[in-house]
Structures are given as structure tokens and as C-alpha cells.
Scaffold this motif. Sequence first.
Motif, mmCIF file in Angstrom:
data_model
loop_
_atom_site.group_PDB
_atom_site.id
_atom_site.type_symbol
_atom_site.label_atom_id
_atom_site.label_comp_id
_atom_site.label_asym_id
_atom_site.label_seq_id
_atom_site.Cartn_x
_atom_site.Cartn_y
_atom_site.Cartn_z
ATOM 1 N N VAL A 156 55.106 30.143 -13.898
ATOM 2 C CA VAL A 156 54.236 29.173 -13.389
ATOM 3 C C VAL A 156 53.786 29.887 -11.872
ATOM 4 O O VAL A 156 53.178 29.070 -11.213
ATOM 5 C CB VAL A 156 55.013 28.080 -13.181
ATOM 6 C CG1 VAL A 156 54.837 27.435 -14.738
ATOM 7 C CG2 VAL A 156 55.979 27.928 -12.530
ATOM 8 N N ASN B 177 58.312 25.038 -7.659
ATOM 9 C CA ASN B 177 56.856 24.636 -7.485
ATOM 10 C C ASN B 177 56.944 23.624 -6.086
ATOM 11 O O ASN B 177 55.823 23.397 -5.688
ATOM 12 C CB ASN B 177 55.966 24.155 -8.529
ATOM 13 C CG ASN B 177 55.191 25.228 -9.387
ATOM 14 O OD1 ASN B 177 55.079 26.464 -8.973
ATOM 15 N ND2 ASN B 177 54.877 24.887 -10.494
ATOM 16 N N SER B 178 58.101 23.033 -6.071
ATOM 17 C CA SER B 178 57.836 21.758 -5.050
ATOM 18 C C SER B 178 58.057 22.622 -3.751
ATOM 19 O O SER B 178 57.609 21.885 -2.932
ATOM 20 C CB SER B 178 59.260 21.141 -5.230
ATOM 21 O OG SER B 178 60.370 21.734 -5.284
ATOM 22 N N GLN C 24 50.513 24.612 -6.114
ATOM 23 C CA GLN C 24 51.356 25.298 -7.138
ATOM 24 C C GLN C 24 50.040 26.026 -7.950
ATOM 25 O O GLN C 24 49.307 25.156 -8.290
ATOM 26 C CB GLN C 24 52.238 24.803 -8.070
ATOM 27 C CG GLN C 24 51.714 23.568 -8.613
ATOM 28 C CD GLN C 24 51.972 22.292 -8.030
ATOM 29 O OE1 GLN C 24 52.282 22.295 -6.812
ATOM 30 N NE2 GLN C 24 51.770 21.134 -8.788
ATOM 31 N N GLY D 3 51.652 24.829 -13.834
ATOM 32 C CA GLY D 3 52.555 24.048 -14.180
ATOM 33 C C GLY D 3 52.711 22.640 -13.367
ATOM 34 O O GLY D 3 51.775 22.497 -12.660
ATOM 35 N N GLY D 4 53.682 21.982 -13.516
ATOM 36 C CA GLY D 4 54.102 20.657 -12.850
ATOM 37 C C GLY D 4 54.599 20.963 -11.417
ATOM 38 O O GLY D 4 54.788 21.893 -11.073
ATOM 39 N N PRO D 5 54.877 19.972 -10.725
ATOM 40 C CA PRO D 5 55.105 20.018 -9.270
ATOM 41 C C PRO D 5 56.594 20.358 -8.953
ATOM 42 O O PRO D 5 56.933 20.585 -7.949
ATOM 43 C CB PRO D 5 54.756 18.516 -8.669
ATOM 44 C CG PRO D 5 54.912 17.642 -9.745
ATOM 45 C CD PRO D 5 54.543 18.446 -11.056
ATOM 46 N N ASN D 6 57.247 20.153 -10.044
ATOM 47 C CA ASN D 6 58.845 20.643 -9.916
ATOM 48 C C ASN D 6 59.077 21.866 -11.063
ATOM 49 O O ASN D 6 60.251 22.027 -11.247
ATOM 50 C CB ASN D 6 59.633 19.469 -10.195
ATOM 51 C CG ASN D 6 59.385 18.480 -9.242
ATOM 52 O OD1 ASN D 6 59.706 18.694 -7.983
ATOM 53 N ND2 ASN D 6 59.025 17.504 -9.485
ATOM 54 N N ASP D 7 58.100 22.347 -11.577
ATOM 55 C CA ASP D 7 58.429 23.502 -12.589
ATOM 56 C C ASP D 7 58.883 24.758 -11.963
ATOM 57 O O ASP D 7 58.813 24.995 -10.674
ATOM 58 C CB ASP D 7 57.211 23.817 -13.405
ATOM 59 C CG ASP D 7 56.811 22.845 -14.474
ATOM 60 O OD1 ASP D 7 57.726 22.152 -14.785
ATOM 61 O OD2 ASP D 7 55.771 22.670 -15.117
#
Length: 434
Positions: A151, A158-159, A165, A168-172
Motif C-alpha cells: 500500500v 499509512n497513518s 497515503q 489502502g486505508g488510513p491504518n493499512d
Amino acid sequence: MLFSLLPGTITAQAEDSLNINADAAIIVEANSGKVLYEKDADKVLGIASMTKMMTEYLLLDSIRDGKVKWDQEYSVSDYVYQISQNRTLSNVPLRKDGKYKVKELYEAMTIYSANGATIALAEVIAGSEANFVKMMNDKAKELGLKEYKFVNASGLNNSDLLGMQPAGGPNDENVMSARATAKLSFHLINEFPDVLKTASTPSKIFREGTDDQIKMDNWNWMLPTLVFGYKGVDGLKTGTTDFAGYCFTATAIRDGNRYITVVMNAKGANGQGNYKARFDETRKMLDYAFSNFSKEEILPAKYQIKNKKTLQVIKGKKDQVKIHTKTPITMVIKNGEKENYQTSFVLDKKKLNEDGELTAPIKKGDVVGHLLIKSKNNEDIKFLTNSGQSTIQADVIAAEDVEKANWFVLMMRGIGGFFGDVWGSVSSTVKGWF
């Protein structure tokens, strides 16, 4: 057809007493990709900065193809600038108006795991980190990795990317299995061996002689001159995040024998992860590999299979052809276990007629089949790649010419065969009278 080399039993992998204290681990012989030990090697886990091995691969691939140059200059984007200023992460601070050569960014990434420099290289190669992430996943598929998801280019969560990012998601976070990680490193060091010259650098000054100079100490503390130094270690990449824990892909060479190890989420005796744990568990695996394995010739060239030194031939001047292996078969095996393997001979069906017969003419050197090494209890001998699997087989070839018999000889044989059949029939009938 199975032919034993010597009697015995097979040992599939390292004894349980190796007891690697980690969520997953693997040991691989670096030349062939043979798997010597594994623990939950297909479990998908966080890889943190071990991600940068893929970024290294794509950069070196681009340089090899002439798409990127070592002396090419990069102008810092706002995104890279902001990431590079975060000294709670591994970074060399980059100036917002600065220009940096690809070579110095590569050294910062490979030696110091500098995250801003890594994202900068992603932008050099693909224009944006988002485009680069697609390249990462595409390359993983091309290399035959089976358990992975990328990601971002750096391996950060990613946070940590300030809401920017690329996928992907904010915490991936990037994930792979130990086997996939080993396979990536296998391709990296075999296709681009010069990566080890940089990865084995204990320390280097970034932008030496300028106001921006900063000392980059290698995070691989198993390099021979560092605190957990181990003879022969010259790579490859550590990784640490809260999600992934303490990870390390190592490689070491001694007396021409090179091994790759991967340990994921290593823990100490108290069950807690720490920097030392990943090096302690790696040391166990490297000690095991160097102490217990060696490369041996399993079969020599021109090996003749016991009780199968010839094959029947039809329509030839001779009715048999001598056969032997074309090349030797060597393999890294556990010391003293050469007798635990057997051979399997497979005829090349393309060389046979519809009745399964080998037909003249046959030329010396013609491949008639292949000999494959197998364990006696039919357990798989595992390799990272198909090319590795091919190292435990050898072509079986004709050791001599067998010319096709001329029409007269074939006719006489046919006549002889006919009368032989007739005589056999008459003989059987006469015997039946008495």
C-alpha cells in the motif's frame, strides 16, 4: 521408475529444537532457493521496512533498463519534504528546494532506511507513489510471490503518511509471508548482487561536507563490525512497526555458501519484541544453516541407472541403446543425509511411438528422459522457484548412436518374426496333443 541411492530415511526440516521465537521464519539456500527450514512461512504478516527490498528491486531494474540514471537529480515534492522532516521516523531531512541525486537517495534508503528518500525514489521511478505502489504489486505477481499486499513504498503504517497515503486505508500496512519475503530477497540479490555492497555499509555520511550532513548508521546490527556482528553477514533489511513487530531479512556467506533468513515479529525470552530478539533468532538460523548443511554431488555426470543402463530400441541396427545422465546433480543437503534420497527416471514421451517404444534412428546425445531426485518418503524437496526445482534433475541422454536398420533387414526381421510366431503356434498345438 524409482532407484534408491542408499538405504535411509529423510529429515524434512530443522528439528523442533531450533525453536525460533517469532511468528514466522524461513531459511533458504541463496543459490538454488532450496528451503531448509520454515515456521508458518505462508502466514501473512506485516513487513515494515523490509518493504524497501521491493523499492530497491524496482529502482535497480529501472537503472538496468536505462529508465533511471544514478546521477539523475530529483527535486523534492511537498509530500516527500514533510515526511523527511519527521525525525521520529528513520529519515534524512531533505530541503524543500533541494536537489538530490538518485544514488544518494538510494544509499539513504538502503543503509539508513530513510523513508522520505524512499518515497522520493518512488516518485523518480513512477511519477507518484500511487503509481509506484501499482508497480510494486505488479512486480510481486510477476516474480511469483503468492502472499502480499503493498500500500506504500516505504513500509510505514499509512497513518504515518500525514493523510497522503497512496493506497489502502488510513491504518493499512504492507504485508507478506516469510516465504514471499525470502523469494523477493532471493531475486534481489541474485539479479542485482551489487545491492549487497550498499546494504553491507556499516555507516555513511549523507551529504558529507555540507551543512546538511548527517551520519547514517546501518540498522542491520549483525554486520560484522557492529554490535551483534556475525561473520559473513552482508545484508539485507530490517523492519519495525507496531503492527509488524521486529522483523529482519538477513543474508550471509561463508566459504562460498550463502543463506537467506527471514524472521517476522521476533520476540525475546520474555515474549516481548525488541531489536535484539530479531538478531538473536537470526543468529540461531544462520548457525543452524552453516553448521548443518553443505553442497554435495548427489549424482555424477554420466551416471548409469542401476539395472537400467540401456533402453530397448525398435527398427535399429541394434536393439538397445546405452544411456546415462548428461550433467551431475548437486544439492545443498543436511550433513550425513545423502543416503536419504532416491532417483526417479522419466522417459520423454515425445521420443516414443504410439506403442510407447523408442524408435531408431537415435543420435548420441539425444535426450531420452530425465532423472529426478526425490526423498525416500516422498516428502517435497521445496524451492522458492521453478528454476530451483530444475536443479535436482538431469537429462538422460543416449550414450551412442543407433542407426536405423535398412529395409531389407527390417523385412527379414518381419519374416523371421512371422515364422517365429507360426512356429510358436504350431509348437503350442503339438504340445497340447500330448
